[in-house]
Design a protein around this motif. Structure first.
Motif, PDB file in Angstrom:
ATOM      1  N   SER A  49       0.844  -1.186   0.000  1.00  0.00           N
ATOM      2  CA  SER A  49       0.000   0.000   0.000  1.00  0.00           C
ATOM      3  C   SER A  49       0.880   1.236   0.000  1.00  0.00           C
ATOM      4  CB  SER A  49      -0.932   0.003   1.212  1.00  0.00           C
ATOM      5  OG  SER A  49      -0.183   0.001   2.395  1.00  0.00           O
ATOM      6  N   SER A  50       0.320   2.287  -0.532  1.00  0.00           N
ATOM      7  CA  SER A  50       1.022   3.559  -0.570  1.00  0.00           C
ATOM      8  C   SER A  50       0.010   4.645  -0.257  1.00  0.00           C
ATOM      9  CB  SER A  50       1.625   3.774  -1.968  1.00  0.00           C
ATOM     10  OG  SER A  50       2.248   5.025  -2.029  1.00  0.00           O
ATOM     11  N   GLY A  51       0.341   5.486   0.690  1.00  0.00           N
ATOM     12  CA  GLY A  51      -0.571   6.569   1.055  1.00  0.00           C
ATOM     13  C   GLY A  51      -1.867   6.057   1.651  1.00  0.00           C
ATOM     14  N   GLY A  52      -1.813   4.881   2.295  1.00  0.00           N
ATOM     15  CA  GLY A  52      -3.011   4.333   2.940  1.00  0.00           C
ATOM     16  C   GLY A  52      -3.950   3.631   1.991  1.00  0.00           C
ATOM     17  N   ILE A  53      -3.563   3.469   0.723  1.00  0.00           N
ATOM     18  CA  ILE A  53      -4.431   2.810  -0.253  1.00  0.00           C
ATOM     19  C   ILE A  53      -3.817   1.467  -0.623  1.00  0.00           C
ATOM     20  CG2 ILE A  53      -5.416   2.946  -2.566  1.00  0.00           C
ATOM     21  CD1 ILE A  53      -5.317   5.996  -2.276  1.00  0.00           C
ATOM     22  N   ASP A  54      -4.580   0.395  -0.416  1.00  0.00           N
ATOM     23  CA  ASP A  54      -4.114  -0.940  -0.791  1.00  0.00           C
ATOM     24  C   ASP A  54      -4.264  -1.128  -2.289  1.00  0.00           C
ATOM     25  OD1 ASP A  54      -3.445  -1.761   1.761  1.00  0.00           O
ATOM     26  OD2 ASP A  54      -5.453  -2.525   2.180  1.00  0.00           O
ATOM     27  N   LYS A  55      -3.277  -1.752  -2.879  1.00  0.00           N
ATOM     28  CA  LYS A  55      -3.334  -2.058  -4.306  1.00  0.00           C
ATOM     29  C   LYS A  55      -4.018  -3.409  -4.491  1.00  0.00           C
ATOM     30  CE  LYS A  55       0.886   0.441  -5.346  1.00  0.00           C
ATOM     31  NZ  LYS A  55       2.261   0.341  -5.835  1.00  0.00           N
ATOM     32  N   PRO A  56      -5.020  -3.490  -5.378  1.00  0.00           N
ATOM     33  CA  PRO A  56      -5.701  -4.770  -5.592  1.00  0.00           C
ATOM     34  C   PRO A  56      -4.847  -5.721  -6.420  1.00  0.00           C
ATOM     35  CG  PRO A  56      -6.579  -3.117  -7.066  1.00  0.00           C
ATOM     36  CD  PRO A  56      -5.581  -2.418  -6.165  1.00  0.00           C
ATOM     37  N   GLY A  57      -5.211  -7.008  -6.387  1.00  0.00           N
ATOM     38  CA  GLY A  57      -4.541  -7.998  -7.211  1.00  0.00           C
ATOM     39  C   GLY A  57      -3.140  -8.321  -6.758  1.00  0.00           C
ATOM     40  N   GLN A  58      -2.927  -8.398  -5.451  1.00  0.00           N
ATOM     41  CA  GLN A  58      -1.591  -8.662  -4.920  1.00  0.00           C
ATOM     42  C   GLN A  58      -1.169 -10.101  -5.177  1.00  0.00           C
ATOM     43  OE1 GLN A  58       0.097  -6.134  -3.581  1.00  0.00           O
ATOM     44  NE2 GLN A  58      -1.647  -4.834  -3.964  1.00  0.00           N
ATOM     45  N   ARG A  59       0.135 -10.317  -5.321  1.00  0.00           N
ATOM     46  CA  ARG A  59       0.640 -11.679  -5.460  1.00  0.00           C
ATOM     47  C   ARG A  59       0.715 -12.322  -4.077  1.00  0.00           C
ATOM     48  NH1 ARG A  59       5.146  -8.678  -4.990  1.00  0.00           N
ATOM     49  NH2 ARG A  59       6.955  -9.620  -4.020  1.00  0.00           N
ATOM     50  N   LEU A  60       0.848 -13.643  -4.059  1.00  0.00           N
ATOM     51  CA  LEU A  60       0.934 -14.359  -2.786  1.00  0.00           C
ATOM     52  C   LEU A  60       2.283 -14.119  -2.134  1.00  0.00           C
ATOM     53  CD1 LEU A  60      -0.674 -17.767  -3.710  1.00  0.00           C
ATOM     54  CD2 LEU A  60      -1.679 -15.913  -2.423  1.00  0.00           C
ATOM     55  N   THR A  61       2.320 -14.306  -0.834  1.00  0.00           N
ATOM     56  CA  THR A  61       3.574 -14.142  -0.105  1.00  0.00           C
ATOM     57  C   THR A  61       4.562 -15.217  -0.543  1.00  0.00           C
ATOM     58  OG1 THR A  61       2.877 -15.604   1.670  1.00  0.00           O
ATOM     59  CG2 THR A  61       2.392 -13.265   1.950  1.00  0.00           C
ATOM     60  N   LYS A  62       5.817 -15.009  -0.220  1.00  0.00           N
ATOM     61  CA  LYS A  62       6.855 -15.996  -0.535  1.00  0.00           C
ATOM     62  C   LYS A  62       6.942 -17.071   0.543  1.00  0.00           C
ATOM     63  CE  LYS A  62       8.492 -13.978  -4.223  1.00  0.00           C
ATOM     64  NZ  LYS A  62       8.479 -14.567  -5.531  1.00  0.00           N
ATOM     65  N   SER A  63       6.202 -16.914   1.626  1.00  0.00           N
ATOM     66  CA  SER A  63       6.257 -17.907   2.698  1.00  0.00           C
ATOM     67  C   SER A  63       5.519 -19.175   2.278  1.00  0.00           C
ATOM     68  CB  SER A  63       5.633 -17.340   3.971  1.00  0.00           C
ATOM     69  OG  SER A  63       4.256 -17.145   3.787  1.00  0.00           O
ATOM     70  N   GLY A  64       5.748 -20.241   2.989  1.00  0.00           N
ATOM     71  CA  GLY A  64       5.073 -21.495   2.701  1.00  0.00           C
ATOM     72  C   GLY A  64       5.863 -22.355   1.734  1.00  0.00           C
ATOM     73  N   SER A  65       5.619 -23.617   1.810  1.00  0.00           N
ATOM     74  CA  SER A  65       6.292 -24.593   0.965  1.00  0.00           C
ATOM     75  C   SER A  65       5.805 -24.484  -0.476  1.00  0.00           C
ATOM     76  CB  SER A  65       5.999 -25.998   1.507  1.00  0.00           C
ATOM     77  OG  SER A  65       6.280 -26.970   0.546  1.00  0.00           O
ATOM     78  N   ASP A  66       6.736 -24.447  -1.410  1.00  0.00           N
ATOM     79  CA  ASP A  66       6.352 -24.422  -2.822  1.00  0.00           C
ATOM     80  C   ASP A  66       5.619 -25.710  -3.208  1.00  0.00           C
ATOM     81  OD1 ASP A  66       7.376 -21.912  -3.258  1.00  0.00           O
ATOM     82  OD2 ASP A  66       9.291 -22.625  -4.038  1.00  0.00           O
ATOM     83  N   ARG A  67       5.999 -26.814  -2.580  1.00  0.00           N
ATOM     84  CA  ARG A  67       5.335 -28.090  -2.875  1.00  0.00           C
ATOM     85  C   ARG A  67       3.867 -28.049  -2.493  1.00  0.00           C
ATOM     86  NH1 ARG A  67       8.230 -33.233  -0.755  1.00  0.00           N
ATOM     87  NH2 ARG A  67       6.701 -34.174  -2.142  1.00  0.00           N
ATOM     88  N   ILE A  68       3.567 -27.486  -1.334  1.00  0.00           N
ATOM     89  CA  ILE A  68       2.163 -27.465  -0.914  1.00  0.00           C
ATOM     90  C   ILE A  68       1.374 -26.444  -1.721  1.00  0.00           C
ATOM     91  CG2 ILE A  68       2.255 -25.823   1.015  1.00  0.00           C
ATOM     92  CD1 ILE A  68       0.429 -27.961   2.465  1.00  0.00           C
ATOM     93  N   LYS A  69       2.007 -25.317  -2.073  1.00  0.00           N
ATOM     94  CA  LYS A  69       1.304 -24.336  -2.904  1.00  0.00           C
ATOM     95  C   LYS A  69       0.972 -24.928  -4.268  1.00  0.00           C
ATOM     96  CE  LYS A  69       4.129 -20.789  -1.765  1.00  0.00           C
ATOM     97  NZ  LYS A  69       4.679 -19.424  -1.755  1.00  0.00           N
ATOM     98  N   ARG A  70       1.910 -25.650  -4.852  1.00  0.00           N
ATOM     99  CA  ARG A  70       1.671 -26.293  -6.147  1.00  0.00           C
ATOM    100  C   ARG A  70       0.573 -27.349  -6.018  1.00  0.00           C
ATOM    101  NH1 ARG A  70       6.530 -26.491  -7.738  1.00  0.00           N
ATOM    102  NH2 ARG A  70       7.156 -28.290  -6.511  1.00  0.00           N
ATOM    103  N   ALA A  71       0.619 -28.149  -4.953  1.00  0.00           N
ATOM    104  CA  ALA A  71      -0.407 -29.175  -4.736  1.00  0.00           C
ATOM    105  C   ALA A  71      -1.784 -28.548  -4.557  1.00  0.00           C
ATOM    106  CB  ALA A  71      -0.052 -30.030  -3.519  1.00  0.00           C
ATOM    107  N   LEU A  72      -1.858 -27.465  -3.797  1.00  0.00           N
ATOM    108  CA  LEU A  72      -3.141 -26.792  -3.581  1.00  0.00           C
ATOM    109  C   LEU A  72      -3.663 -26.161  -4.870  1.00  0.00           C
ATOM    110  CD1 LEU A  72      -2.434 -25.185  -0.117  1.00  0.00           C
ATOM    111  CD2 LEU A  72      -4.096 -26.994  -0.617  1.00  0.00           C
TER     112      LEU A  72
END
Length: 168
Positions: A49-72
């Motif tokens: 966000s910038s100036g208190g405004i959230d930007k829509p369409g954000q990408r997912l965080t880098k946290s979490g296992s890539d294997r589980i994200k791919r499986a999900l």
């Protein structure tokens, strides 16, 4: 009953992904609630966000296992073609909200995590239901999805980054 047997009852998970999910997630007791398991899986959008405004369409965080994200992701893509509730989420995001396929699938995957958590927590198999809450078979679910929640081709093509090649 082994936890993976109950997980197999969730559309999209099946016998291939259930052992992978059990191997990565373990027991439901590890997680405080649905938010905790979603965070573990990395299914939260990053905040930008910038100036208190959230930007829509954000990408997912880098946290979490890539294997589980791919499986999900794979499980969500299959589940949206079987489960009317998940198909409704996918359809609404694609048709009404203007999301593209990956954004809509990630939203479906988030809801799928909630179901996985409940099945792990209770040990009870998942029961597929229609929009009115009645138990249905996989074939009935597919029929409902096809009849009510098919994204029109024009909408699907308009959401693509690259235009589809025209056939000769």
């Amino acid at each position: 009953m082994h936890p993976s047997d109950a997980l197999r009852s969730i559309p999209g998970v099946g016998s291939t992904l259930a052992p992978l999910l059990i191997g990565i997630l373990g027991h439901a007791k590890r997680f405080r609630n649905e938010d905790h398991i979603r965070g573990f899986c990395g299914m939260f959008p990053t905040k930008n966000s910038s100036g208190g405004i959230d930007k829509p369409g954000q990408r997912l965080t880098k946290s979490g296992s890539d294997r589980i994200k791919r499986a999900l992701y794979i499980a969500a893509d299959v589940a949206r073609k079987i489960d009317p509730d998940l198909a409704a989420v996918y359809w609404r995001l694609m048709v009404n909200k203007g999301h593209h396929h990956k954004q809509a699938i990630c939203a479906v995957a988030t809801r799928l995590i909630n179901r996985i958590y409940r099945v792990l927590k209770t040990g009870q198999p998942y029961v597929l239901r229609d929009q009115q809450g009645n138990a249905i078979t996989v074939q009935e679910g597919k029929r409902i999805v096809l009849a009510q929640f098919t994204v029109p081709l024009e909408v699907r093509q308009s959401r693509r980054n690259q235009p589809m090649p025209q056939s000769a």
